[in-house]
Design a protein around this motif. Structure first.
Motif, PDB file in Angstrom:
ATOM      1  N   ASP A  24     -20.228  -1.772  12.642  1.00 21.42           N
ATOM      2  CA  ASP A  24     -21.218  -0.952  13.372  1.00 21.42           C
ATOM      3  C   ASP A  24     -21.573  -1.477  14.764  1.00 21.42           C
ATOM      4  O   ASP A  24     -22.758  -1.461  15.160  1.00 21.42           O
ATOM      5  CB  ASP A  24     -22.496  -0.806  12.526  1.00 21.42           C
ATOM      6  N   PHE A  29     -26.771   0.982  18.089  1.00 22.75           N
ATOM      7  CA  PHE A  29     -27.455  -0.243  17.668  1.00 22.75           C
ATOM      8  C   PHE A  29     -27.618  -1.248  18.806  1.00 22.75           C
ATOM      9  O   PHE A  29     -28.529  -2.078  18.769  1.00 22.75           O
ATOM     10  CB  PHE A  29     -26.693  -0.912  16.508  1.00 22.75           C
ATOM     11  N   PHE A  35     -30.375   4.553  17.711  1.00 28.19           N
ATOM     12  CA  PHE A  35     -31.048   4.421  16.422  1.00 28.19           C
ATOM     13  C   PHE A  35     -31.831   3.112  16.318  1.00 28.19           C
ATOM     14  O   PHE A  35     -32.961   3.089  15.838  1.00 28.19           O
ATOM     15  CB  PHE A  35     -29.996   4.503  15.310  1.00 28.19           C
ATOM     16  N   LEU A  39     -35.939   2.703  15.869  1.00 27.36           N
ATOM     17  CA  LEU A  39     -36.623   2.056  14.747  1.00 27.36           C
ATOM     18  C   LEU A  39     -37.614   0.996  15.213  1.00 27.36           C
ATOM     19  O   LEU A  39     -38.219   0.304  14.402  1.00 27.36           O
ATOM     20  CB  LEU A  39     -35.585   1.416  13.815  1.00 27.36           C
ATOM     21  N   GLU A  72     -21.697   3.476  11.420  1.00 25.91           N
ATOM     22  CA  GLU A  72     -22.672   4.163  10.564  1.00 25.91           C
ATOM     23  C   GLU A  72     -23.040   5.485  11.224  1.00 25.91           C
ATOM     24  O   GLU A  72     -23.303   5.519  12.435  1.00 25.91           O
ATOM     25  CB  GLU A  72     -23.939   3.310  10.371  1.00 25.91           C
ATOM     26  N   LYS A 132     -25.182   1.909   4.448  1.00 29.27           N
ATOM     27  CA  LYS A 132     -25.208   0.579   5.067  1.00 29.27           C
ATOM     28  C   LYS A 132     -23.946  -0.196   4.706  1.00 29.27           C
ATOM     29  O   LYS A 132     -23.401  -0.923   5.528  1.00 29.27           O
ATOM     30  CB  LYS A 132     -26.461  -0.183   4.630  1.00 29.27           C
ATOM     31  N   VAL A 157     -23.181  -5.929  13.231  1.00 28.38           N
ATOM     32  CA  VAL A 157     -24.636  -5.811  13.157  1.00 28.38           C
ATOM     33  C   VAL A 157     -25.038  -4.795  12.096  1.00 28.38           C
ATOM     34  O   VAL A 157     -24.292  -3.873  11.795  1.00 28.38           O
ATOM     35  CB  VAL A 157     -25.198  -5.392  14.528  1.00 28.38           C
ATOM     36  N   THR A 158     -26.260  -4.982  11.548  1.00 32.56           N
ATOM     37  CA  THR A 158     -27.083  -6.165  11.685  1.00 32.56           C
ATOM     38  C   THR A 158     -26.844  -7.066  10.471  1.00 32.56           C
ATOM     39  O   THR A 158     -26.477  -6.588   9.406  1.00 32.56           O
ATOM     40  CB  THR A 158     -28.592  -5.815  11.791  1.00 32.56           C
ATOM     41  N   VAL A 161     -28.635  -6.255   7.195  1.00 27.57           N
ATOM     42  CA  VAL A 161     -28.542  -4.881   6.699  1.00 27.57           C
ATOM     43  C   VAL A 161     -27.064  -4.537   6.425  1.00 27.57           C
ATOM     44  O   VAL A 161     -26.567  -4.766   5.323  1.00 27.57           O
ATOM     45  CB  VAL A 161     -29.228  -3.870   7.659  1.00 27.57           C
ATOM     46  N   CYS A 162     -26.348  -4.035   7.410  1.00 25.60           N
ATOM     47  CA  CYS A 162     -24.992  -3.531   7.117  1.00 25.60           C
ATOM     48  C   CYS A 162     -23.976  -4.644   6.884  1.00 25.60           C
ATOM     49  O   CYS A 162     -23.041  -4.472   6.095  1.00 25.60           O
ATOM     50  CB  CYS A 162     -24.545  -2.584   8.218  1.00 25.60           C
ATOM     51  N   TYR A 187     -32.030  -8.043  14.708  1.00 22.32           N
ATOM     52  CA  TYR A 187     -33.170  -7.843  15.597  1.00 22.32           C
ATOM     53  C   TYR A 187     -34.277  -8.853  15.290  1.00 22.32           C
ATOM     54  O   TYR A 187     -35.236  -8.982  16.036  1.00 22.32           O
ATOM     55  CB  TYR A 187     -33.744  -6.435  15.409  1.00 22.32           C
TER      56      TYR A 187
HETATM   57  N1  TIU Z   1     -25.603  -1.176  10.848  1.00 21.73           N
HETATM   58  C1  TIU Z   1     -26.826  -1.458  10.378  1.00 21.73           C
HETATM   59  O1  TIU Z   1     -27.166  -2.610  10.129  1.00 21.73           O
HETATM   60  N2  TIU Z   1     -27.702  -0.401  10.241  1.00 21.73           N
HETATM   61  C2  TIU Z   1     -29.058  -0.516  10.339  1.00 21.73           C
HETATM   62  O2  TIU Z   1     -29.784   0.457  10.183  1.00 21.73           O
HETATM   63  N3  TIU Z   1     -29.533  -1.756  10.650  1.00 21.73           N
HETATM   64  C3  TIU Z   1     -30.817  -2.078  10.949  1.00 21.73           C
HETATM   65  O3  TIU Z   1     -31.084  -3.269  11.070  1.00 21.73           O
HETATM   66  N4  TIU Z   1     -31.705  -1.126  11.143  1.00 21.73           N
END
Ligand code: TIU
Length: 230
Positions: A24, A29, A35, A39, A72, A132, A157-158, A161-162, A187
């Protein structure tokens, strides 16, 4: 077979049976207006991953390793986007709404694209994933099986998460997962540290953590004699 210095212990991998997977690395991102920023995140925190990802990408291409990119995102009609995922954002800043880089997290929109620094080369599979994890509702498992892949170097990233979701999915499917700490980003600095620690804890409960410098050294012809084993 190469022996890579890693935590919690050195790990063996074979370039011919290893894929570099870039998770991703999309404008949504890493650039303002997408996105990630929607967030509430400071997207500049992810940009330190670009150079290590690029270095690993160049090295992987150089030794003929399989390279896979993921993105994503969702269909323009949002039919593959769970209502619970969409409804977490607040209009006008939610998945599918129009932002500075087009409709947020929608396939085909500028923000959904991979950043130009890491543009896929012809022949490199790009996996579009609605979730994810990169295995969920994608053909990634089939592509890896057809390529005889047994190990993954997972960047992108991140981290928590993914990257984490994909590493957990891959580990359960029997892949060795190597995560270069400087080529994955969050982040949240505290999440970056915790996410990497979770991988290496308990004897490497679902993978190994190394870094781009050590992986590049292992892949380099000049140092192969130091890192290769019989
Ligand atoms: N690619 C991924 O990690 N999607 C997310 O939504 N990550 C966040 O940290 N928001």
């Amino acid at each position: 077979m190469l022996l890579l210095d890693a935590q919690p212990e050195p790990v063996r991998f074979e370039p011919a049976t290893t894929a570099l997977i870039l998770i991703d690395m999309q404008r949504d991102f890493l650039e303002p207006g997408g996105f990630g920023e929607m967030l509430g995140n400071d997207v500049s925190l992810l940009r330190s991953t670009i150079a290590p990802c690029k270095a690993l990408l160049v090295a992987a291409r150089g030794v003929g390793m399989m390279v896979i990119h993921t993105r994503e995102g969702h269909r323009p009609d949002l039919a593959d986007a769970p209502p619970a995922k969409i409804s977490r954002g607040h209009p006008p800043r939610r998945i599918g709404e129009v932002g500075p880089m087009g409709r947020i997290l929608i396939r085909g929109e500028p923000g959904h694209g991979i950043i130009p620094e890491l543009a896929p080369a012809p022949g490199e599979p790009v996996i579009d994933k609605p979730g994810k994890g990169a295995f969920y509702q994608t053909d990634l498992a089939l592509i890896l099986a057809n390529g005889g892949i047994q190990s993954l170097i997972v960047c992108g990233v991140t981290t928590e998460v993914c990257v984490h979701t994909t590493v957990r999915e891959a580990n359960d499917r029997g892949f060795k997962c190597i995560v270069p700490a400087d080529a994955v980003g969050s982040y949240f600095p505290e999440f970056q540290q915790a996410a990497l620690a979770m991988i290496t804890a308990q004897g490497g409960i679902f993978g190994w953590v190394s870094d781009s410098t050590r992986i590049l050294a292992a892949l380099s012809p000049s140092s192969a004699g130091l890192s290769s084993i019989a």
